[in-house]
Write an enzyme that holds these catalytic residues in place. Structure first.
Site: not given
Ligand code: AMP
Length: 238
Positions: A15, A90, A129, A179, A191
């Site tokens: 993404k 989400r 990664r 990350r 996740r």
């Molecule tokens: P991502 O980079 O999109 O995988 O997001 C990393 C982390 O940020 C996720 O595992 C959540 O802990 C938090 N996070 C990101 N977007 C959201 C969202 N829309 N709602 C709740 N938590 C989020």
């Protein structure tokens, strides 16, 4: 009407990479809620500390905090004519909030791009990664591991974590970065579970609005990008 795009897909579906490309091609900002939360790492206030704990465990931040952060970001000038949302919404509550918010601006979602990838590949892409912070180059222990020494190490204090992956450049010995929330296999699996349980149901929600476009994410970055371009062109013609 602005161009409001949602990028959906399990962690590791690509993404972030595709969002950057769409942002450049269509001149709309890339809004990643994950990036916004990670950017709080340097803050020491209670909210930022709480969020770092949630991210490290792979859980979701609560809807109210997340929606408020998105409202703040979308009200900035550069988001006036559209945005590419990555990692948001989400949960059903976030999706409903976003619909109401856009409606209040006289806008609506143009297209939901669903990047489809099987969960086994998703795990390998996220857990494997690493990035060279000096050159920006990415590697993966499963797919692109040349020139890197890989080691699994126990977490220094918390033995309940599965071992972490440590990567160093063979030439020069520079340590590569991961990350923070890809750091343990347990967090990556959490996740993926959260995605299947809480986020995947949103596909039905957006299918009802007839805005979902499915894209095969198990292709080269260029091919996925080209498929996405076709979908956006079709959505703009509607
Ligand atoms: P991502 O980079 O999109 O995988 O997001 C990393 C982390 O940020 C996720 O595992 C959540 O802990 C938090 N996070 C990101 N977007 C959201 C969202 N829309 N709602 C709740 N938590 C989020």
């Amino acid at each position: 009407m602005g161009l409001y795009i949602i990028l959906m897909g399990v962690q590791g579906a690509g993404k972030g990479e595709q969002a950057k490309y769409i942002s450049q091609s269509y001149g709309i900002p890339h809004v990643s809620t994950g990036d916004l939360f990670r950017a709080m790492k340097t803050r020491t206030d209670a909210l930022a500390q709480r969020i770092q704990g949630i991210l490290a465990a792979g859980n979701l931040v609560d809807d109210e905090t997340t929606n408020e952060m998105v409202r703040e970001r979308l009200s900035q000038d550069d988001a006036k004519h559209g945005v590419i949302l990555d990692g948001y919404p989400r949960t059903p509550a976030q999706a409903e909030w976003l619909d109401r918010y856009l409606q209040s601006r006289g806008e609506r979602i143009g297209v939901v791009l669903l990047l489809q990838l099987d969960l086994y590949s998703a795990f390998k892409r996220a857990f494997g990664r690493v990035t060279d912070s000096e050159t920006g180059k990415s590697y993966n222990i499963y797919y692109n591991s040349g020139g890197i020494d890989w080691k699994f190490v126990d977490h220094p204090t918390d033995k309940q974590f599965p071992p972490r992956l440590l990567a160093t450049l063979r030439q020069g010995g520079r340590e590569l970065t991961r990350r923070s929330d890809d750091g343990s296999a347990h967090a990556v699996l959490t996740r993926i579970d959260t995605y299947t349980e809480q986020t995947r149901p949103l596909i039905a929600y957006y299918d009802q609005q007839n805005v979902v476009a499915r894209v095969n994410a198990d292709q080269t970055i260029e091919q996925v990008g080209s498929d996405i371009r076709q979908v956006i062109q079709a959505a703009q013609g509607k």
